[in-house]
Design a protein around this motif. Structure first.
Motif, short mmCIF file in Angstrom:
data_model
loop_
_atom_site.label_atom_id
_atom_site.label_comp_id
_atom_site.label_asym_id
_atom_site.label_seq_id
_atom_site.Cartn_x
_atom_site.Cartn_y
_atom_site.Cartn_z
N SER A 162 0.83 -1.20 0.00
CA SER A 162 0.00 0.00 0.00
C SER A 162 0.87 1.26 0.00
CB SER A 162 -0.93 0.00 1.22
OG SER A 162 -1.77 -1.13 1.17
N LEU A 163 1.95 1.24 0.76
CA LEU A 163 2.86 2.38 0.80
C LEU A 163 3.68 2.48 -0.49
CD1 LEU A 163 3.89 1.92 4.50
CD2 LEU A 163 2.66 3.89 3.57
N SER A 164 4.06 1.33 -1.04
CA SER A 164 4.85 1.32 -2.28
C SER A 164 4.07 1.90 -3.45
CB SER A 164 5.31 -0.10 -2.60
OG SER A 164 6.18 -0.57 -1.60
N LEU A 165 2.77 1.71 -3.46
CA LEU A 165 1.94 2.27 -4.54
C LEU A 165 2.16 3.78 -4.65
CD1 LEU A 165 -1.37 0.31 -3.95
CD2 LEU A 165 -0.01 0.28 -6.05
N TYR A 166 2.16 4.43 -3.52
CA TYR A 166 2.35 5.88 -3.47
C TYR A 166 3.73 6.25 -4.02
CZ TYR A 166 3.02 10.53 -1.46
OH TYR A 166 3.28 11.86 -1.29
N VAL A 167 4.76 5.56 -3.53
CA VAL A 167 6.14 5.87 -3.91
C VAL A 167 6.36 5.64 -5.41
CG1 VAL A 167 8.56 5.22 -3.56
CG2 VAL A 167 7.03 5.40 -1.59
N MET A 168 5.92 4.52 -5.93
CA MET A 168 6.17 4.19 -7.34
C MET A 168 5.44 5.14 -8.29
SD MET A 168 8.35 1.89 -7.24
CE MET A 168 9.03 1.04 -5.84
N PHE A 169 4.25 5.57 -7.92
CA PHE A 169 3.51 6.50 -8.77
C PHE A 169 4.27 7.80 -8.94
CE2 PHE A 169 0.45 9.86 -9.62
CZ PHE A 169 -0.17 9.35 -10.75
N PHE A 170 4.77 8.35 -7.85
CA PHE A 170 5.46 9.64 -7.92
C PHE A 170 6.87 9.53 -8.48
CE2 PHE A 170 1.93 10.71 -5.12
CZ PHE A 170 1.48 11.87 -5.75
N ALA A 171 7.41 8.29 -8.55
CA ALA A 171 8.71 8.07 -9.20
C ALA A 171 8.54 7.80 -10.69
CB ALA A 171 9.43 6.90 -8.53
N LYS A 172 7.30 7.81 -11.17
CA LYS A 172 6.95 7.55 -12.57
C LYS A 172 7.35 6.14 -13.00
CE LYS A 172 7.17 12.37 -14.01
NZ LYS A 172 7.76 13.34 -14.94
N LEU A 173 7.34 5.22 -12.06
CA LEU A 173 7.55 3.80 -12.38
C LEU A 173 6.16 3.17 -12.47
CD1 LEU A 173 10.61 2.98 -10.09
CD2 LEU A 173 10.57 3.07 -12.60
N TYR A 174 5.51 3.42 -13.59
CA TYR A 174 4.11 3.06 -13.73
C TYR A 174 3.87 1.55 -13.82
CZ TYR A 174 3.95 8.05 -14.72
OH TYR A 174 4.10 9.40 -14.64
N ALA A 175 4.80 0.83 -14.45
CA ALA A 175 4.65 -0.63 -14.49
C ALA A 175 4.81 -1.20 -13.08
CB ALA A 175 5.66 -1.26 -15.44
N GLU A 176 5.74 -0.63 -12.32
CA GLU A 176 5.90 -1.11 -10.94
C GLU A 176 4.70 -0.70 -10.08
OE1 GLU A 176 9.18 -1.85 -8.82
OE2 GLU A 176 10.63 -1.65 -10.44
N PHE A 177 4.11 0.45 -10.37
CA PHE A 177 2.88 0.84 -9.67
C PHE A 177 1.79 -0.19 -9.93
CE2 PHE A 177 -1.32 2.82 -9.79
CZ PHE A 177 -1.40 3.39 -8.54
N THR A 178 1.62 -0.53 -11.21
CA THR A 178 0.62 -1.54 -11.57
C THR A 178 0.97 -2.89 -10.98
OG1 THR A 178 0.27 -0.33 -13.62
CG2 THR A 178 -0.64 -2.54 -13.51
#
Length: 198
Positions: free
Chosen positions: A42-58
């Motif tokens: 849940s916390l990683s979702l936030y971090v990955m989105f703002f790092a523009k790692l969209y595949a990792e967000f997904t």
């Protein structure tokens, strides 16, 4: 080093701590690993989105769903008892290959056409291997550790490139834990075979 630590958000710190507990419990074959995983994801979702790692967000959205599924499957399985560790069948190997190829292709197309990602190939590779590895882990298949480490080996330099040093360190730690996780699960399988052949 101090500058790196100061740039690290509390979400990244806490996400890493929960993820460490998750992987250590998974290595010990403890089904409660998924509860820590859900918090870390849940916390990683936030971090990955703002790092523009969209595949990792997904990928983390997928992790969230698979963590819930995995916890239920590990706890109750198909016959309302805890599922045993096993090796993949030929059919599961084909499904795993399809997951890797399919998710890589989908992410690469999506990232190159619809996002501002500057690392579409690497982000897609990390996610493709991790999607397949997480599916195998949820089914309690030993090969999950191999697929997850294929993802980890690509993710470490990618996360460093993005300035997510704490996640890069976590991924290096996960790489080492996955090696030991594989060895421990292999012992469990070998012990089961030995008992069966007595």
């Amino acid at each position: 080093m101090q500058e790196i630590l100061q740039q690290t958000t509390w979400q990244e710190w806490l996400g890493v701590v929960f993820s460490v507990f998750q992987v250590l419990l998974a290595r010990k074959n403890n089904s409660n690993n998924y509860l820590f995983g859900i918090a870390g994801i849940s916390l990683s979702l936030y971090v990955m989105f703002f790092a523009k790692l969209y595949a990792e967000f997904t990928l983390n959205l997928y992790y969230l769903v698979m963590s819930i599924y995995g916890w239920l499957y590990w706890k109750f399985g198909k016959k309302q008892k805890e599922t045993a560790i096993s090796e993949t069948t030929n059919q599961e190997k084909m499904i795993t290959a399809a997951i890797v190829i399919g998710t890589f292709s989908l992410f690469w197309v999506f990232l190159t056409r619809f996002t501002d990602s500057d690392v579409p190939i690497w982000d897609s590779l990390v996610s493709a291997f991790a999607w397949a590895g997480m599916w195998l882990m949820a089914r309690r298949k030993i090969e999950n550790w191999i697929l997850l480490n294929m993802s980890n080996i690509v993710a470490i330099p990618l996360l460093i490139h993005k300035g997510l040093y704490l996640y890069a360190a976590l991924t290096a730690f996960l790489f080492i834990v996955a090696i030991f996780g594989y060895l421990e699960w292999r012992k469990i399988i070998n012990r089961k075979w030995s008992l069966r052949n007595l």
